[in-house]
Scaffold this active site. Structure first.
Site: not given
Ligand code: BES
Ligand code: ZN
Ligand code: MN
Length: 509
Positions: A271, A276, A283, A294, A353, A355, A357
């Protein structure tokens, strides 16, 4: 990068800034570890007692500096804690050596040269000390104006310049190989850290792809970069959908290392969200500041493929870097949009967010088209995995229980903390969409597993696959420890390299 040599010269005569010795936590106080016998003798056998007087106990990460014994050319002895003393006849674990060497190297920032006299019993130990020292000596000061502060003084200390290792045999083939391996892995891992730490205004998808291209040239890898035109032509709806809001267009990079003696093929998929912001599902403040990290999965894959090439492993390794910047704008993907993915499946984007996947789905499907023996993806995928496992452990999911166990054992072997996580089928229906084949979000509970289940749908039929969610350990927001610095850590690099080595040796799958 810190230089590394093997030395057999007597410790007293070593011209260096410091001599590093190991001290373990014994039942009745600190115990001097093997490798430091001559140093201890020069203190008249009083090193352990002196350390105890100074309050040292030998716990992991402890660093005690003391004046070197008279007659030594080096002025300082650095005693570094190894943690609990091994049982009688037991050896120090490779990971305790790696951590101790890392702690010592960090404590010696600003010094030119240090001699490491840690307990080295075999080639593997030697490699561990080398790796720990080189990883611990890492610093990221590209943006520190040549290390100078406003008054012209030094801002940070330069990393330890040179490491001389004692206890190895420079003419022994296995010892030499262990050190060469440690240098290649540590250099590439440190390069991954540099990429992760580089701010997102300087590392956008095109810039990352350029770096991959020049590294490929240097190391004789084949490289193919799909830009936005090629991605559109190929129908990579996931990668394009995530990149749609950014002024910096996405890229899919394919790096291929091939070896003529190889009969196995591994695919690594990373990834690579260079920033992000969350996109339209922005966010909240406090969650954006570290999101340059990210792309840590793509950085790990990149480093591992280059390391495999440098080591000349007898295995074919393809690295896929799914690079995009996730930004909100008038051209960004909206919650409610439906994307047609590279596999042909449609995805309703409920949360922009989620993204990672989406870009991984396209890269996993692309990797699947070559029918590799196994695919391993690496991603800072979910905050849920951090909640589950904390900030030092990555989660491992797989469509094959044996492979998941094998990957977990590999991680443990190289000193990376990881834990197996399930992919419960019942969570799939939470991603049912009234409009598309699947939604990019499901139940909140078990969010890391939901993400894993989503990815599974984009792995080609019959292909063994594992998913490493490194959201926790990829970026260290706390203080440095052992060989792990603040910021980008290079999580999963060593596991990927070892997986490639095991595959080359026919020990995996
Ligand atoms: N990049 C983030 C996950 C992340 C969070 C990595 C904190 C490192 C530190 C990912 O893209 C994300 O935002 N995931 C969301 C998914 C949700 C919207 C289903 C999450 O984990 O909140
Ligand atoms: Zn992310
Ligand atoms: Mn994200």
């Amino acid at each position: 990068m810190t230089a590394l040599t093997l030395s057999t010269a007597a410790v007293a005569g070593q011209r260096a800034d410091a001599i590093v010795v190991g001290v373990a936590k014994g039942a009745e106080g600190p115990v001097v570890a093997p490798g430091a016998e001559t140093v201890d003798q020069a203190y008249d056998g009083r090193l352990a007692a002196t350390l105890q007087t100074l309050g040292a106990s030998g716990v992991e990460g402890e660093v005690t500096k003391l004046p070197a014994p008279s007659g030594f050319k080096a002025p300082v002895v650095v005693a570094v804690g190894l943690g609990a003393e091994p049982e009688k006849d037991g050896a120090y674990s490779a990971e305790s050596l790696r951590r101790a060497a890392g702690s010592a190297a960090r404590a010696l920032a600003g010094s030119k040269k240090a001699v490491f006299a840690l307990p080295v019993a075999d080639a593997a130990d030697l490699g561990a000390v080398a790796e720990g020292a080189l990883l611990g000596a890492y610093s990221f000061d590209t943006y520190k104006e040549n290390g100078k502060n406003a008054k012209g003084g030094k801002n940070g200390k330069a990393p330890l310049g040179e490491v001389a290792l004692l206890g190895g045999k420079p003419r022994d083939k296995a010892h030499k190989a262990a050190v060469d391996r440690a240098v290649a892995v540590a250099e590439e891992l440190n390069r991954a850290r540099d990429l992760i730490n580089t701010p997102p205004n300087d590392l956008n998808p095109a810039a990352f792809a350029d770096i991959a291209q020049s590294a490929a040239k240097e190391h004789g890898l084949k490289v193919q970069v799909l830009d936005e035109k090629a991605l559109t032509k190929g129908g990579y709806g996931g990668i394009l959908g995530v990149g749609a809001g950014s002024a910096s267009a996405p890229r899919l990079v394919k790096l291929s290392y091939t070896n003529s003696k190889a009969d196995k093929h591994l695919a690594f998929v990373g990834k690579g969200i260079t920033y992000d912001s969350g996109g339209i599902s922005l966010k909240p403040a406090g969650h954006n500041e570290t999101m340059k990290c990210d792309m840590s999965g793509a950085a790990a894959v990149f480093a591992a493929v280059v390391a495999a090439a440098r080591l000349g492993l007898e295995v074919n390794v393809t690295g896929w870097l799914a690079l995009a910047e996730n930004m909100p704008s008038g051209s960004a993907t909206r919650p409610g949009d439906v994307l047609r993915m590279y596999s042909g499946k449609t995805v309703e984007v409920l949360n922009t967010d989620a993204e990672g996947r989406l870009v991984l789905a396209d890269a996993l499907w692309a990797a699947s088209q070559e029918n590799p023996d196994a695919i391993v993806d690496v991603a800072t995928l979910t905050g849920a995995m951090m909640l589950a496992l904390g900030s030092r452990t990555f989660g491992i999911m797989s469509n094959d229980d044996d492979f998941r166990t094998a990957v977990h054992e590999t991680a443990q072997e190289v000193g990376e903390e990881a834990w197996p996580m399930p992919l419960p089928e019942h969570l799939r229906k939470g991603m049912d969409s009234p409009t598309a084949d699947i939604a990019n979000m499901g139940e909140r509970m078990g969010g890391g597993l939901v993400a894993g289940l989503f990815l599974k749908e984009f792995v080609g039929e019959g292909i063994t696959w594992a998913h490493l969610d490194i959201a926790g350990p990829a970026f260290n927001e706390q203080g440095p420890f052992g060989y792990t610095p603040k910021g980008g850590t290079g999580s999963a690099v060593r596991t990927l390299v070892r997986l490639a080595e095991q595959t080359a040796a026919g020990d995996l799958g």
